[in-house]
Design an enzyme around this catalytic site. Structure first.
Site, short mmCIF file in Angstrom:
data_model
loop_
_atom_site.label_atom_id
_atom_site.label_comp_id
_atom_site.label_asym_id
_atom_site.label_seq_id
_atom_site.Cartn_x
_atom_site.Cartn_y
_atom_site.Cartn_z
N LYS A 41 83.76 57.08 75.74
CA LYS A 41 83.70 58.55 75.73
C LYS A 41 82.26 59.03 75.55
O LYS A 41 81.85 60.02 76.16
CB LYS A 41 84.52 59.08 74.54
CG LYS A 41 85.96 59.37 74.90
CD LYS A 41 86.66 60.04 73.73
CE LYS A 41 87.12 59.03 72.71
NZ LYS A 41 87.93 59.55 71.62
N GLU A 86 90.62 60.21 68.78
CA GLU A 86 89.76 61.17 68.10
C GLU A 86 89.49 62.29 69.11
O GLU A 86 89.08 62.00 70.25
CB GLU A 86 88.44 60.48 67.70
CG GLU A 86 87.54 61.45 66.99
CD GLU A 86 86.24 60.83 66.48
OE1 GLU A 86 86.04 59.61 66.66
OE2 GLU A 86 85.44 61.59 65.91
N ARG A 98 90.27 45.56 74.98
CA ARG A 98 89.97 46.83 75.66
C ARG A 98 89.95 46.62 77.15
O ARG A 98 89.49 45.59 77.64
CB ARG A 98 88.55 47.29 75.33
CG ARG A 98 88.25 47.70 73.96
CD ARG A 98 86.75 48.00 73.88
NE ARG A 98 86.46 49.31 74.44
CZ ARG A 98 86.58 50.44 73.76
NH1 ARG A 98 86.99 50.42 72.52
NH2 ARG A 98 86.30 51.60 74.32
P1 ATP Z 1 85.56 55.38 72.99
O1 ATP Z 1 84.78 54.14 72.64
O2 ATP Z 1 85.67 55.60 74.46
O3 ATP Z 1 85.12 56.60 72.26
P2 ATP Z 1 87.54 55.08 71.05
O4 ATP Z 1 88.24 53.83 70.77
O5 ATP Z 1 86.52 55.50 70.07
O6 ATP Z 1 87.03 55.04 72.52
P3 ATP Z 1 89.71 56.73 70.31
O7 ATP Z 1 89.88 58.17 70.56
O8 ATP Z 1 89.48 56.29 68.93
O9 ATP Z 1 88.52 56.29 71.22
O10 ATP Z 1 90.86 55.88 70.98
C1 ATP Z 1 92.23 56.09 70.79
C2 ATP Z 1 92.96 54.83 71.09
O11 ATP Z 1 92.67 54.38 72.41
C3 ATP Z 1 92.54 53.73 70.14
O12 ATP Z 1 93.71 53.10 69.64
C4 ATP Z 1 91.73 52.80 70.98
O13 ATP Z 1 91.86 51.48 70.53
C5 ATP Z 1 92.31 53.01 72.38
N1 ATP Z 1 91.30 52.72 73.39
C6 ATP Z 1 90.09 53.29 73.52
N2 ATP Z 1 89.39 52.74 74.53
C7 ATP Z 1 90.20 51.79 75.07
C8 ATP Z 1 90.04 50.85 76.15
N3 ATP Z 1 88.93 50.79 76.88
N4 ATP Z 1 91.09 50.03 76.42
C9 ATP Z 1 92.21 50.10 75.71
N5 ATP Z 1 92.41 50.94 74.68
C10 ATP Z 1 91.42 51.79 74.35
MG MG Z 2 87.57 55.52 67.91
#
Ligand code: ATP
Ligand code: MG
Length: 592
Positions: free
Chosen positions: A308, A72, A298
């Site tokens: 984020k 995102e 994760r």
């Molecule tokens: P955040 O919680 O930091 O906002 P998010 O999952 O909401 O992370 P996205 O932009 O949706 O952020 O993430 C894009 C991809 O990265 C998704 O497929 C998510 O599963 C993966 N991802 C995000 N954080 C991690 C992590 N700590 N370890 C592995 N993969 C991750």
């Molecule tokens: Mg997300």
């Protein structure tokens, strides 16, 4: 190492400048080419996702694979995303498949073009390239809307007018089933009419939602008639003001995967409970294919954060200088800190992919980075805590040629000059040395790296008794030779004051003082910020680094790996270095 030159100061400086210029060009060429090399030397590590893919290819379920990385654009990517990028793009590479970059842009208030741009830069910098055009969930807004009408037409979605509080109350809890909304049995005609009027902007934000009609008594709360569309008058970075209703993530994501022909939709474990919804949506719509979702754990990296939202808080509250602050676990921060794409990819390979906890010690990251820098970084001398040395038996200037890297003659050579005044590290001298001391002390001898053997004859002190200068003498017979009749075991690095360049050196430490700063929900993670995470010192570096462009890696001998700062280096005539990582692991020891 054979060349020795001893000239008057002026000639030496001229030769030095000309000579250095040539060798430095060589180094730049070398480091550029090694950084561009895409192939890691190490083979992929097997994991459960690879086993699934192997089986799918063997059974003929798929001929080739298509994965996607779906961020995102609501912040800069962090080290957790790096893991996901290496996984998704890495699988596509290894299996000769494809990986799409798809922006999940369904939350217009939080998203921006700046974030979307930085994400593209980060993916490319990590060494990956997406298949074809970039995809955006918003590319599918028209299709998603049509699919919603399809669900309504099948009696599988309805417009609800409950307030958010009522909605929560009707939803039930983990132990109690939910209750049907009074609006659940609206007719298809009425639902279609209301949904079209939602789209036309007839209702206020939040006044109504479109819900999937699944099962209010399901033990899985995600299946209790989840909202799939909401009214939100927000300007969207791509579609502007065209829409006042936006689809929800769970609804959007599976359809986007299906429209792109994704074979393996890989996400993190918190989406495991959402998988039945992913499947329900696709099972009930006329979509081109039904991708399978697989979840892995994760990455959590100790002493930092992988969220984020929390990183944004650090930026907004100015706890760090920005998203690319070298203490941040963002890809931009790690890059500015001097981590390399090769090192980060190797880190991702080592931590592996599984469903088990992935709480990783910083030592693993630093080990991977250090190994790569060891192979690519030329070695030079720098002094970060200088103590002046005056040579009492040396006048004019001299110099010796030295390799930039003992194992890599192809890195070239540079001249290491010596002059009457030197800088050494203050802690390489001890008036009262501890047992086993191999560095400088009063009356003792050491070798100056790439130069002569030197004896310390006198320590000059200020009124407070601090040593402010050493008077030393060289053994002139020891350039490139061992002294006669005695062994000198200690070697310290030094700089000839006349030729050394002043530099700002930024020393970084862990951002937080505890391993899991956000573990306790009751305590603000900012409480655990490490007040000593940044120390800025004015030091000296050898002139060989003079024209290095930003993002050039060096080993400062005996001190660690450093990189010229991406933003501030060579602004005006400033030389600014960031410490990437120390030479040895300083973590395990401190924690023990
Ligand atoms: P955040 O919680 O930091 O906002 P998010 O999952 O909401 O992370 P996205 O932009 O949706 O952020 O993430 C894009 C991809 O990265 C998704 O497929 C998510 O599963 C993966 N991802 C995000 N954080 C991690 C992590 N700590 N370890 C592995 N993969 C991750
Ligand atoms: Mg997300």
């Amino acid at each position: 190492m054979g060349l020795v030159c001893v000239f008057s100061g002026k000639i030496c400086r001229e030769i030095y400048a000309r000579y250095f210029f040539q060798t430095h060009q060589d180094i730049r060429k070398f480091s550029m080419s090694s950084l561009q090399s895409p192939a890691d030397s190490t083979a992929p590590v097997s994991n459960f996702i690879r086993s699934i893919i192997d089986a799918d290819l063997a059974s003929g379920r798929h001929d080739s694979i298509v994965t996607r990385f779906p961020p995102e654009p609501n912040g800069y990517l962090h080290v957790g995303h790096a893991k996901s990028i290496c996984l998704n793009f890495g699988l596509a590479q290894d299996y000769h498949g494809k990986c799409n970059l798809r922006f999940d842009d369904t939350n217009p208030e939080k998203e921006s073009e700046e974030y979307a741009q930085s994400i593209q830069d980060d993916v490319r910098w990590l060494g990956f390239q997406w298949e074809g055009q970039i995809h955006w969930a918003s590319d599918y807004f028209d299709a998603l809307y049509a699919f919603a009408e399809e669900l309504i037409g099948k009696g599988l979605a309805y417009v609800d007018d409950l307030t958010p509080e009522q909605m929560r109350e009707y939803r039930g809890t983990l132990t109690q089933p939910g209750r049907n909304s009074p609006n659940r049995e609206r007719s298809v005609v009425e639902n279609l009419d209301l949904f079209r009027r939602m789209k036309a902007g007839e209702f206020a934000d939040g006044a109504r939602v479109l819900r999937a009609k699944i099962d209010m008594a399901s033990p899985n709360i995600n299946l209790r008639d989840p909202a799939i569309y909401r009214i939100r008058r927000a300007h969207h970075i791509r579609t502007g003001d065209k829409w006042c209703i936006y689809p929800m993530y769970d609804y959007t994501h599976c359809i986007s995967d299906a429209l792109e022909g994704i074979t393996h939709s890989i996400c993190t474990l918190e989406f495991e409970d959402h998988r039945p919804l992913y499947d329900w949506v696709l099972d009930n719509l006329n979509v081109p294919c039904h991708p399978r979702q697989y979840e892995f754990s994760r990455l959590e990296l100790q002493y930092t954060l992988t969220s984020k939202r929390k990183l944004l808080q650090l930026v907004n509250e100015k706890k760090v200088t920005g998203w690319d602050d070298p203490r941040m676990p963002t890809i931009q921060g790690m890059r500015r800190r001097g981590y390399t794409p090769e090192g980060i990819r190797e880190f991702a390979r080592r931590i592996g992919v599984s469903k088990g906890e992935n709480n990783v010690d910083m030592v693993v990251m630093e080990g991977a980075i250090r190994e790569h820098l060891e192979a690519i970084a030329p070695r030079v001398a720098a002094v970060i805590n200088p103590l002046k040395v005056t040579l009492t038996n040396f006048d004019g200037a001299g110099a010796r040629e030295a390799d930039f890297h003992p194992q890599h003659p192809e890195f070239g050579k540079r001249i290491v000059p010596i002059s009457r005044e030197l800088y050494i590290e203050a802690d390489d001298f001890a008036e009262v040395p501890p047992a086993g001391w191999r560095r400088l002390t009063l009356g003792g001898e050491i070798r100056l790296r790439h130069s002569y053997v030197m004896r310390c004859d006198e320590a000059v002190k200020d009124a407070a008794g601090n040593v402010i200068e050493l008077k030393c003498s060289l053994d002139h017979a020891t350039l490139g030779k061992n002294p006669e009749g005695r062994k000198v075991r200690g070697v310290i690095h030094f700089l000839a004051a006349e030729f050394a360049l002043p530099a700002e050196i930024r020393l970084y430490d862990r951002l937080f003082t505890v391993a899991s700063p956000d573990a306790d929900k009751e305590v603000d993670f900012c409480t655990y910020l490490n007040p000593e995470s940044l120390q800025v010192v004015q030091g000296w570096v050898e002139a060989a680094v003079k024209d290095a462009p930003p993002e050039t890696h060096y080993q400062f001998e005996r001190l660690g790996y450093f990189v010229t700062d991406r933003r501030d280096h060579q602004l005006g005539d400033r030389l600014v270095f960031n410490r990437t990582v120390t030479l040895k692991d300083s973590w395990t020891k401190e924690q023990a």
